[in-house]
Design an enzyme around this catalytic site. Structure first.
Site, PDB file in Angstrom:
ATOM      1  N   ASN A   1      35.474  48.535  41.539  1.00  0.00           N
ATOM      2  CA  ASN A   1      35.302  47.080  41.672  1.00  0.00           C
ATOM      3  C   ASN A   1      33.911  46.688  42.189  1.00  0.00           C
ATOM      4  O   ASN A   1      33.511  45.536  42.075  1.00  0.00           O
ATOM      5  CB  ASN A   1      36.375  46.468  42.588  1.00  0.00           C
ATOM      6  CG  ASN A   1      37.745  46.385  41.958  1.00  0.00           C
ATOM      7  OD1 ASN A   1      38.762  46.383  42.642  1.00  0.00           O
ATOM      8  ND2 ASN A   1      37.815  46.309  40.639  1.00  0.00           N
TER       9      ASN A   1
ATOM     10  N   ASP B   1      47.215  42.990  40.043  1.00  0.00           N
ATOM     11  CA  ASP B   1      46.378  42.653  38.903  1.00  0.00           C
ATOM     12  C   ASP B   1      46.700  41.276  38.326  1.00  0.00           C
ATOM     13  O   ASP B   1      47.853  40.863  38.322  1.00  0.00           O
ATOM     14  CB  ASP B   1      46.616  43.734  37.829  1.00  0.00           C
ATOM     15  CG  ASP B   1      45.403  43.956  36.968  1.00  0.00           C
ATOM     16  OD1 ASP B   1      44.339  43.406  37.289  1.00  0.00           O
ATOM     17  OD2 ASP B   1      45.539  44.667  35.964  1.00  0.00           O
TER      18      ASP B   1
ATOM     19  N   ARG C   1      42.690  36.361  35.501  1.00  0.00           N
ATOM     20  CA  ARG C   1      43.287  35.723  34.314  1.00  0.00           C
ATOM     21  C   ARG C   1      44.144  34.522  34.703  1.00  0.00           C
ATOM     22  O   ARG C   1      44.144  33.500  34.030  1.00  0.00           O
ATOM     23  CB  ARG C   1      44.135  36.743  33.538  1.00  0.00           C
ATOM     24  CG  ARG C   1      43.300  37.561  32.567  1.00  0.00           C
ATOM     25  CD  ARG C   1      44.069  38.747  32.073  1.00  0.00           C
ATOM     26  NE  ARG C   1      44.210  39.744  33.120  1.00  0.00           N
ATOM     27  CZ  ARG C   1      45.089  40.747  33.097  1.00  0.00           C
ATOM     28  NH1 ARG C   1      45.922  40.855  32.102  1.00  0.00           N
ATOM     29  NH2 ARG C   1      45.119  41.619  34.064  1.00  0.00           N
TER      30      ARG C   1
ATOM     31  N   ARG D   1      37.510  32.558  38.907  1.00  0.00           N
ATOM     32  CA  ARG D   1      38.265  33.779  39.226  1.00  0.00           C
ATOM     33  C   ARG D   1      38.571  33.913  40.727  1.00  0.00           C
ATOM     34  O   ARG D   1      39.632  34.391  41.113  1.00  0.00           O
ATOM     35  CB  ARG D   1      37.455  35.017  38.798  1.00  0.00           C
ATOM     36  CG  ARG D   1      37.284  35.169  37.305  1.00  0.00           C
ATOM     37  CD  ARG D   1      36.416  36.391  37.000  1.00  0.00           C
ATOM     38  NE  ARG D   1      36.949  37.585  37.633  1.00  0.00           N
ATOM     39  CZ  ARG D   1      37.935  38.311  37.129  1.00  0.00           C
ATOM     40  NH1 ARG D   1      38.471  37.963  35.978  1.00  0.00           N
ATOM     41  NH2 ARG D   1      38.363  39.373  37.755  1.00  0.00           N
TER      42      ARG D   1
END
Ligand code: FPP
Length: 224
Positions: A50, A2, A6, A15
């Site tokens: 997802n 994960d 970010r 991203r």
């Protein structure tokens, strides 16, 4: 794995650049686990949920996966790694599925380490698939409902040949299981790292293993 998105955004990138950098961390972690004698490593690469992401991001992730399987072929074979996958593999694009199944087949007798990719995977979906499989076997008269115990149920899971999880590592400071190996994590030890996945390195892995080595696994019994 994960924190790709970010991490990328914090660097001013799209991203997708985070996922690309995340694929490099995959290389580092696979190599380090192999060197340390890990027998089984499962990477949560794409969840059932997802698929709700923007189509551009899904496309980029699928390309990265196909590219990974092609690029790492020699390394996987030379290091005696068996590649497997869990999830709704039939939902993956043909290009990914073909490359994946080909390397899974070529590496099926390798014994050094099993590398399992969780793709289009969800823990609840896995449990439902196992229930459906066992129901079909009951209806066909192959098994009786009262014979279903935790061992038989475990074997009916997509991850049936894997056994229980010892250590579950999650990056990016999130403190959730997010539908990952729900059944197999029943007695797993958890290690949460604040690092984003693209920044996670060998040192962080060592810290996770050191923390694991200090845990007292009692499985509901009384400690020593
Ligand atoms: C979650 O982070 C990560 C993913 C959904 C994809 C993981 C994929 C890779 C690391 C690359 C390809 C995989 C292999 C095996 C080569 P996120 O995108 O949700 O990050 P965020 O929470 O910061 O948005």
């Amino acid at each position: 794995m994960d924190g790709n998105g970010r991490w990328a955004q914090s660097q001013g990138f799209h991203r997708v650049a985070g996922h690309r950098q995340g694929a490099k961390t995959v290389d580092t972690v696979v190599t380090a686990c192999r060197e340390r004698g890990v027998q089984h490593l499962t990477l949560y690469a794409f969840s059932s949920q997802n698929w709700t992401r923007p189509s551009l991001e899904i496309k980029a992730l699928m390309e990265l996966l196909a590219e990974y399987v092609r690029r790492e072929r020699n390394k996987i074979m030379n290091n005696n790694i068996r590649l497997t996958a869990i999830g709704s593999i039939d939902q993956l694009p043909e290009s990914v599925r073909k490359a994946l199944l080909e390397l899974m087949d070529a590496s099926r007798n390798n014994t050094g380490m099993t590398l399992c990719l969780a793709l289009s995977y969800g823990g609840q979906e896995e449990i439902i698939a196992a229930v459906q499989k066992l129901c079909r076997e009951c209806v066909a008269g192959d098994i009786r409902p009262e014979n279903i115990d935790s061992e038989l149920f475990s074997k009916a899971l997509w991850s049936g040949d894997m056994g229980p999880v010892d250590l579950m590592i999650r990056t990016s400071g999130e403190l959730r299981l997010s539908n990952f190996l729900l059944w197999s994590c029943a007695y797993a030890e958890f290690f949460f790292s604040d690092k984003m996945w693209p920044e996670f390195d060998e040192n962080d892995l060592n810290m996770a293993f050191a923390a694991y080595a200090n845990r007292d696994r009692r499985y509901g019994a009384v400690g020593k």
